[in-house]
Design an enzyme around this catalytic site. Structure first.
Site, PDB file in Angstrom:
ATOM      1  CB  SER A 153      -0.884  -0.005   1.251  1.00  0.00           C
ATOM      2  OG  SER A 153      -1.483   1.256   1.481  1.00  0.00           O
ATOM      3  CE1 TYR A 166      -4.072  -2.057   5.076  1.00  0.00           C
ATOM      4  CE2 TYR A 166      -2.902  -0.009   4.589  1.00  0.00           C
ATOM      5  CZ  TYR A 166      -3.651  -1.095   4.163  1.00  0.00           C
ATOM      6  OH  TYR A 166      -3.972  -1.231   2.834  1.00  0.00           O
ATOM      7  CE  LYS A 170      -1.657  -4.103   2.796  1.00  0.00           C
ATOM      8  NZ  LYS A 170      -1.872  -5.341   1.998  1.00  0.00           N
TER       9      LYS A 170
END
Length: 275
Positions: A153, A166, A170
């Site tokens: 991401s 998160y 990633k």
């Protein structure tokens, strides 16, 4: 003959959203698919759509974060199709909080789904891929090209407020990608990552404060307010968020034979947006 005809692709988290779009894109090019989701009903629905394209699909229902899931996923592919050609590590979700409000449970969940799960899947796949490659090298001097695509991401590349777990997961998948690129090159395996920007899925398109997704019995807040979405889109050079089909297109590109000499790269599918 379709460009991926005869290939076998494993796509985690392919019952809905981007994962489903990836599975359908690869199937449309002729690949047989192992469909995975936590929800048996949506996984089977995706498999049925793939079957309607005249391509074989099997379902592997399960939680990618389970310690033994990698072995199960790989065994499903080998039992059904006898081989593995493409692995797409797509399954994931966001469970956001600013760092001081992020619990150990949240942090662990994000690392497990975005980094540990792909690691276990690839670890389980290694003996299958290595054995096939060594046999091909012994017979013809060169292994068939195989493909790994890990999903990252823009948050993993630039960080994002409220997404410590998160973003860390990633970012970690980028390191795993580059490591396996070096380990598996001798088997003629290309290992790349695709980092998504703002893609309109149920995680972003829902109504902020009201939308949720259910993960292992837990309700996780989803959705982005229209104000935040408008601000995001103003920062995207192409002027809009992407679609799951556009996200899938980026993954598809590095699965094509034309990408045989591309490995260890991070391809950003974000309309020019970065963090």
């Amino acid at each position: 003959m379709k460009v991926l005809e005869g290939k076998v692709a494993l796509v985690s988290g392919s019952g809905r959203g981007i994962g489903k779009a990836i599975a359908l894109k690869l199937a449309g090019a002729g690949a047989s698919i192992v469909v995975n989701d936590l929800d048996a009903e949506v996984a089977q629905a995706t498999a049925d759509e793939i079957g309607a394209l005249g391509v074989r699909a099997v379902v592997c229902v399960g939680d990618v974060t389970a310690p033994t899931f990698g072995e199960t996923f790989v065994a499903t592919a080998v039992d059904a199709f006898g081989t593995i050609d493409i692995i797409i590590n797509n399954a994931g979700y966001a469970w956001d909080s600013v760092v001081q409000k992020t619990t150990d449970e949240q942090w662990a969940a994000m690392i497990e789904v975005h980094l540990s799960a792909p690691f276990r899947i690839l670890r389980a796949a290694q003996p299958v891929i290595a054995a096939a490659a060594k046999d091909e090298i012994a017979q013809g001097g060169r292994a068939t090209r195989r493909t790994i695509v890990n999903i990252s991401s823009v948050a993993g590349l630039g960080g994002n407020a409220g997404q410590a777990g998160y973003a860390a997961g990633k970012a970690g998948i980028v390191g795993l990608t580059k490591t396996l690129m070096k380990e598996w090159g001798r088997y003629n395996v290309t290992v790349n990552a695709v980092a998504f920007g703002a893609i309109m899925t149920r995680m972003t398109a829902g109504e902020a404060g009201k939308s949720t997704i259910t993960v292992k019995g837990k309700e996780i807040k989803a959705g982005v307010s229209q104000e935040i979405l408008d601000a995001m889109e103003r920062g995207i050079p192409l002027g809009r968020a992407g679609t799951p089909e556009e996200a899938a297109g980026a993954v598809y590109l590095v699965c094509l034979p034309e990408a045989d000499y591309i490995t260890g790269q991070i391809i950003v599918a974000g309309g020019g947006w970065s963090l």
